[in-house]
Write a protein that holds these residues in place. Structure first.
Motif, PDB file in Angstrom:
ATOM      1  N   SER A  55       0.827  -1.212   0.000  1.00 46.73           N
ATOM      2  CA  SER A  55       0.000   0.000   0.000  1.00 46.73           C
ATOM      3  C   SER A  55       0.858   1.257   0.000  1.00 46.73           C
ATOM      4  CB  SER A  55      -0.927   0.003   1.210  1.00 46.73           C
ATOM      5  OG  SER A  55      -1.827  -1.073   1.124  1.00 46.73           O
ATOM      6  N   LYS A  56       1.930   1.220   0.782  1.00 46.54           N
ATOM      7  CA  LYS A  56       2.832   2.374   0.845  1.00 46.54           C
ATOM      8  C   LYS A  56       3.420   2.667  -0.533  1.00 46.54           C
ATOM      9  CE  LYS A  56       6.777   4.217   3.356  1.00 46.54           C
ATOM     10  NZ  LYS A  56       7.788   3.984   4.391  1.00 46.54           N
ATOM     11  N   ALA A  57       3.785   1.603  -1.261  1.00 48.13           N
ATOM     12  CA  ALA A  57       4.345   1.780  -2.606  1.00 48.13           C
ATOM     13  C   ALA A  57       3.325   2.433  -3.545  1.00 48.13           C
ATOM     14  CB  ALA A  57       4.795   0.439  -3.168  1.00 48.13           C
ATOM     15  N   LEU A  58       2.052   2.200  -3.280  1.00 49.29           N
ATOM     16  CA  LEU A  58       0.984   2.798  -4.092  1.00 49.29           C
ATOM     17  C   LEU A  58       0.497   4.122  -3.522  1.00 49.29           C
ATOM     18  CD1 LEU A  58      -1.102  -0.442  -4.753  1.00 49.29           C
ATOM     19  CD2 LEU A  58       0.320   0.798  -6.405  1.00 49.29           C
ATOM     20  N   ARG A  59       1.126   4.544  -2.408  1.00 53.44           N
ATOM     21  CA  ARG A  59       0.772   5.799  -1.729  1.00 53.44           C
ATOM     22  C   ARG A  59      -0.699   5.839  -1.316  1.00 53.44           C
ATOM     23  NH1 ARG A  59       4.335   9.532  -5.653  1.00 53.44           N
ATOM     24  NH2 ARG A  59       6.313   9.094  -4.643  1.00 53.44           N
ATOM     25  N   CYS A  60      -1.129   4.736  -0.693  1.00 56.05           N
ATOM     26  CA  CYS A  60      -2.502   4.684  -0.203  1.00 56.05           C
ATOM     27  C   CYS A  60      -2.540   3.983   1.157  1.00 56.05           C
ATOM     28  CB  CYS A  60      -3.422   3.972  -1.194  1.00 56.05           C
ATOM     29  SG  CYS A  60      -3.040   2.227  -1.458  1.00 56.05           S
ATOM     30  N   ASP A  61      -3.643   4.091   1.821  1.00 53.63           N
ATOM     31  CA  ASP A  61      -3.890   3.438   3.102  1.00 53.63           C
ATOM     32  C   ASP A  61      -4.389   2.021   2.793  1.00 53.63           C
ATOM     33  OD1 ASP A  61      -5.305   2.491   5.450  1.00 53.63           O
ATOM     34  OD2 ASP A  61      -5.287   4.546   6.186  1.00 53.63           O
ATOM     35  N   PRO A  62      -3.863   0.982   3.473  1.00 54.11           N
ATOM     36  CA  PRO A  62      -4.294  -0.381   3.169  1.00 54.11           C
ATOM     37  C   PRO A  62      -5.709  -0.696   3.639  1.00 54.11           C
ATOM     38  CG  PRO A  62      -2.811  -0.407   5.033  1.00 54.11           C
ATOM     39  CD  PRO A  62      -2.819   1.001   4.508  1.00 54.11           C
ATOM     40  N   GLY A  63      -6.278   0.140   4.509  1.00 56.29           N
ATOM     41  CA  GLY A  63      -7.575  -0.172   5.082  1.00 56.29           C
ATOM     42  C   GLY A  63      -7.403  -1.121   6.266  1.00 56.29           C
ATOM     43  N   SER A  64      -8.505  -1.512   6.862  1.00 53.47           N
ATOM     44  CA  SER A  64      -8.455  -2.403   8.025  1.00 53.47           C
ATOM     45  C   SER A  64      -9.828  -3.021   8.246  1.00 53.47           C
ATOM     46  CB  SER A  64      -8.030  -1.613   9.262  1.00 53.47           C
ATOM     47  OG  SER A  64      -8.977  -0.599   9.541  1.00 53.47           O
ATOM     48  N   SER A  65      -9.962  -3.715   9.353  1.00 52.96           N
ATOM     49  CA  SER A  65     -11.239  -4.319   9.764  1.00 52.96           C
ATOM     50  C   SER A  65     -11.827  -5.255   8.724  1.00 52.96           C
ATOM     51  CB  SER A  65     -12.262  -3.241  10.137  1.00 52.96           C
ATOM     52  OG  SER A  65     -11.814  -2.515  11.247  1.00 52.96           O
ATOM     53  N   ILE A  66     -10.996  -6.123   8.169  1.00 44.07           N
ATOM     54  CA  ILE A  66     -11.494  -7.148   7.258  1.00 44.07           C
ATOM     55  C   ILE A  66     -12.039  -8.292   8.116  1.00 44.07           C
ATOM     56  CG2 ILE A  66     -10.889  -8.815   5.465  1.00 44.07           C
ATOM     57  CD1 ILE A  66     -10.927  -5.913   4.466  1.00 44.07           C
ATOM     58  N   MET A  67     -13.241  -8.695   7.808  1.00 45.65           N
ATOM     59  CA  MET A  67     -13.955  -9.695   8.599  1.00 45.65           C
ATOM     60  C   MET A  67     -14.445 -10.858   7.746  1.00 45.65           C
ATOM     61  SD  MET A  67     -14.615  -8.093  11.675  1.00 45.65           S
ATOM     62  CE  MET A  67     -14.495  -6.413  12.285  1.00 45.65           C
ATOM     63  N   ILE A  68     -14.616 -11.981   8.406  1.00 39.19           N
ATOM     64  CA  ILE A  68     -15.433 -13.081   7.892  1.00 39.19           C
ATOM     65  C   ILE A  68     -16.743 -12.905   8.664  1.00 39.19           C
ATOM     66  CG2 ILE A  68     -15.717 -15.573   7.715  1.00 39.19           C
ATOM     67  CD1 ILE A  68     -12.595 -15.751   8.002  1.00 39.19           C
ATOM     68  N   HIS A  69     -17.833 -12.670   7.963  1.00 32.55           N
ATOM     69  CA  HIS A  69     -19.073 -12.334   8.676  1.00 32.55           C
ATOM     70  C   HIS A  69     -20.304 -12.902   7.995  1.00 32.55           C
ATOM     71  CE1 HIS A  69     -20.070  -9.253   5.674  1.00 32.55           C
ATOM     72  NE2 HIS A  69     -18.907  -8.652   5.889  1.00 32.55           N
ATOM     73  N   GLY A  70     -21.425 -12.785   8.713  1.00 32.55           N
ATOM     74  CA  GLY A  70     -22.717 -13.181   8.182  1.00 32.55           C
ATOM     75  C   GLY A  70     -23.338 -12.044   7.390  1.00 32.55           C
ATOM     76  N   LEU A  71     -24.645 -12.122   7.244  1.00 32.52           N
ATOM     77  CA  LEU A  71     -25.380 -11.114   6.485  1.00 32.52           C
ATOM     78  C   LEU A  71     -25.690  -9.893   7.339  1.00 32.52           C
ATOM     79  CD1 LEU A  71     -27.780 -13.581   4.721  1.00 32.52           C
ATOM     80  CD2 LEU A  71     -25.974 -12.258   3.642  1.00 32.52           C
ATOM     81  N   LYS A  72     -25.908  -8.771   6.689  1.00 32.14           N
ATOM     82  CA  LYS A  72     -26.282  -7.554   7.406  1.00 32.14           C
ATOM     83  C   LYS A  72     -27.518  -7.876   8.238  1.00 32.14           C
ATOM     84  CE  LYS A  72     -26.977  -2.625   6.749  1.00 32.14           C
ATOM     85  NZ  LYS A  72     -26.005  -2.219   7.737  1.00 32.14           N
ATOM     86  N   ASN A  73     -27.525  -7.398   9.472  1.00 30.76           N
ATOM     87  CA  ASN A  73     -28.650  -7.677  10.355  1.00 30.76           C
ATOM     88  C   ASN A  73     -29.968  -7.325   9.658  1.00 30.76           C
ATOM     89  OD1 ASN A  73     -26.940  -8.605  12.353  1.00 30.76           O
ATOM     90  ND2 ASN A  73     -26.817  -6.629  13.363  1.00 30.76           N
ATOM     91  N   GLY A  74     -30.927  -8.239   9.765  1.00 32.47           N
ATOM     92  CA  GLY A  74     -32.224  -8.076   9.117  1.00 32.47           C
ATOM     93  C   GLY A  74     -32.289  -8.662   7.718  1.00 32.47           C
ATOM     94  N   MET A  75     -31.150  -9.099   7.184  1.00 32.31           N
ATOM     95  CA  MET A  75     -31.108  -9.645   5.821  1.00 32.31           C
ATOM     96  C   MET A  75     -30.880 -11.159   5.801  1.00 32.31           C
ATOM     97  SD  MET A  75     -31.707  -6.972   4.024  1.00 32.31           S
ATOM     98  CE  MET A  75     -31.368  -7.475   2.361  1.00 32.31           C
ATOM     99  N   GLY A  76     -30.946 -11.804   6.955  1.00 32.84           N
ATOM    100  CA  GLY A  76     -30.709 -13.245   7.039  1.00 32.84           C
ATOM    101  C   GLY A  76     -31.601 -14.072   6.139  1.00 32.84           C
ATOM    102  N   TRP A  77     -32.769 -13.532   5.779  1.00 33.94           N
ATOM    103  CA  TRP A  77     -33.700 -14.246   4.911  1.00 33.94           C
ATOM    104  C   TRP A  77     -33.104 -14.542   3.534  1.00 33.94           C
ATOM    105  CZ3 TRP A  77     -34.808 -11.640   0.466  1.00 33.94           C
ATOM    106  CH2 TRP A  77     -34.581 -10.256   0.466  1.00 33.94           C
ATOM    107  N   LEU A  78     -32.034 -13.823   3.160  1.00 34.21           N
ATOM    108  CA  LEU A  78     -31.396 -14.087   1.860  1.00 34.21           C
ATOM    109  C   LEU A  78     -30.781 -15.479   1.793  1.00 34.21           C
ATOM    110  CD1 LEU A  78     -29.636 -10.691   1.102  1.00 34.21           C
ATOM    111  CD2 LEU A  78     -31.418 -11.780  -0.260  1.00 34.21           C
ATOM    112  N   GLY A  79     -30.330 -16.004   2.941  1.00 35.72           N
ATOM    113  CA  GLY A  79     -29.765 -17.342   2.975  1.00 35.72           C
ATOM    114  C   GLY A  79     -28.691 -17.555   1.920  1.00 35.72           C
ATOM    115  N   SER A  80     -28.782 -18.663   1.212  1.00 39.05           N
ATOM    116  CA  SER A  80     -27.775 -19.044   0.207  1.00 39.05           C
ATOM    117  C   SER A  80     -27.689 -18.070  -0.959  1.00 39.05           C
ATOM    118  CB  SER A  80     -28.063 -20.446  -0.333  1.00 39.05           C
ATOM    119  OG  SER A  80     -27.901 -21.396   0.685  1.00 39.05           O
ATOM    120  N   PHE A  81     -28.742 -17.285  -1.185  1.00 39.36           N
ATOM    121  CA  PHE A  81     -28.713 -16.337  -2.296  1.00 39.36           C
ATOM    122  C   PHE A  81     -27.659 -15.249  -2.098  1.00 39.36           C
ATOM    123  CE2 PHE A  81     -33.070 -18.026  -2.582  1.00 39.36           C
ATOM    124  CZ  PHE A  81     -32.989 -18.564  -3.851  1.00 39.36           C
ATOM    125  N   GLN A  82     -27.208 -15.048  -0.852  1.00 42.69           N
ATOM    126  CA  GLN A  82     -26.216 -14.004  -0.579  1.00 42.69           C
ATOM    127  C   GLN A  82     -24.918 -14.224  -1.339  1.00 42.69           C
ATOM    128  OE1 GLN A  82     -23.136 -13.689   1.328  1.00 42.69           O
ATOM    129  NE2 GLN A  82     -22.944 -15.884   1.378  1.00 42.69           N
TER     130      GLN A  82
END
Length: 161
Positions: free
Chosen positions: A100-127
């Motif tokens: 990221s430094k070589a590209l002169r940008c911030d790498p970001g953070s808070s990468i997660m393995i997560h479920g669906l946005k709260n209230g959207m669980g009904w999407l199930g496998s379609f997600q």
């Protein structure tokens, strides 16, 4: 766009993985849109996933909507998340920061393995039919429940192209 795949979690694997912390590594295959929960180099479960909106290539800059590639570990378990439950991974590491430094940008953070946005669980496998995250790895909520229960802080996470 990912193919919509069924969760191939076998009954024997489910019975074998019911105690917390039994997964010793999580392997993510971006090209196949698949997450494998592993123990002692054996696949315990396979899950269909969605990735960042721009999935090809490794994450380099915050806002690029890419999912990282490399070796990480679970650093935090969030039972109450905006996305059902979540496992935060150790992105960015020193290699990610250097790229990221070589590209002169911030790498970001808070990468997660997560479920669906709260209230959207009904999407199930379609997600997993469309890559929709900002760089995270998303599973349907039922799959996230099992992975969350079976993982612990320190679990290895390997993300492959």
């Amino acid at each position: 766009m990912a193919d919509c795949k069924e969760n191939r979690f076998s009954r024997s694997a489910e019975a074998a993985t019911r105690s917390p912390g039994t997964v010793d590594s999580i392997v993510i295959l971006k090209k196949d849109r698949e997450l494998m929960a592993m123990r002692n180099d054996s696949v315990l479960a396979r899950y269909s996933i969605a990735l960042g909106k721009t999935p090809e290539g490794a994450k380099r800059c915050e806002g690029d909507n890419k999912t990282p590639e490399g070796r990480y570990r679970v650093v935090l378990k969030k039972e109450h998340s905006q996305f059902h439950k979540a496992l935060q991974i150790s992105y960015p590491d020193s290699e990610d920061r250097a790229a990221s430094k070589a590209l002169r940008c911030d790498p970001g953070s808070s990468i997660m393995i997560h479920g669906l946005k709260n209230g959207m669980g009904w999407l199930g496998s379609f997600q997993s039919a469309v890559d929709w995250t900002k760089g995270c790895i998303a599973l349907k909520d039922d799959d996230m429940d099992v992975l969350f229960e079976q993982s612990k802080v320190g679990t290895n996470v390997i993300i492959r192209p």
